[in-house]
Design a protein around this motif. Structure first.
Motif: not given
Length: 250
Positions: A187-216
């Motif tokens: 609520a207070s610090l999340g505006g600039p970057t979306g507050y990952a504050i967790n490497p796994a929380r960001d990189l794991g799903p980013r890899i999933a986005h890269a490999v999944l057959p998501i339309k467009g």
């Protein structure tokens, strides 16, 4: 460590981080994807959703002490509260869990992903991105946010309210302070970057986005991907160094 089953330790962090990411990415999908019943719920709904995701993730990983975050694990390692072997097992579980949680989120919202035209919105469900792209300042934001997270976790332990990283050290409401902490940071610090504050929380799903057959789906924005990994690790390390000195003054 002789009394700790490393496989169960890994599974514990995988399950906890998987629940965290499934529900955290899920609330973003609910708010952002067209035709979802939660569409337009706003940033506070996302903040509270991530906080509750942390609450459930912590409760789901009691065996390993519910670290759920490589930055937290690194802080515990540097503070001498976590052995090197357990650190690597925990971090491996966190990345696997984060990836699997993101996959389950995609399956849950498969039709909504197919119906969403904007590629950036789809990526935003999986990983963070800056409101204003400036890698240096984005890095500073992630360092500060993660410092607040890890430092406050050490403060909870100092007051005897929580013991993250200690197998079996979870009381019934131990998850609540950390959950509220995550809501507050968002609520207070999340505006600039979306507050990952967790490497796994960001990189794991980013890899999933890269490999999944998501339309467009478009790009996974790998040029930014290092910021939500490096920033939280630096913030967690600074917190581990600063906490003993600063908390001893309280």
């Amino acid at each position: 460590m002789n009394d700790i089953n490393l496989w169960l330790y890994f599974v514990s962090e995988t399950v906890g981080t998987g629940l965290l990411t499934l529900l955290g990415c899920g609330v973003v999908a609910n708010v952002l994807l067209a035709k979802s019943k939660g569409f337009g719920g706003g940033t506070l709904m996302i903040n509270w959703g991530w906080g509750l995701a942390v609450f459930i993730g912590v409760l789901g990983s009691a065996y390993s002490g519910a670290q759920l975050n490589p930055a937290v694990s690194l802080g515990l390692l540097l503070a001498g509260d976590l052995e090197v072997t357990l650190f690597f097992v925990a971090v491996a579980g966190q990345f696997v869990g984060a990836f699997l949680g993101a996959v389950l989120c995609w399956l849950t919202y498969k039709q909504h992903f197919d119906g969403e035209a904007d590629a950036a919105t789809k990526l935003g469900v999986f990983s963070t991105g800056p409101a204003i792209r400036s890698y240096g300042w984005n890095l500073v934001t992630e360092i500060i946010g993660t410092f607040v997270l890890v430092f406050t976790i050490f403060a909870f332990a100092d007051y005897g309210d929580i013991q993250v990283g200690t197998p079996g050290g979870l009381g019934p409401l131990t998850a609540l302070p950390v959950a509220l902490l995550v809501v507050g940071i968002g609520a207070s610090l999340g505006g600039p970057t979306g507050y990952a504050i967790n490497p796994a929380r960001d990189l794991g799903p980013r890899i999933a986005h890269a490999v999944l057959p998501i339309k467009g789906k478009g790009s996974s924005d790998w040029s930014y991907a290092w910021v939500p990994v490096v920033g939280p690790l630096i913030g967690g390390a600074i917190a581990a160094v600063a906490a003993p000195a600063l908390l001893s003054m309280v």
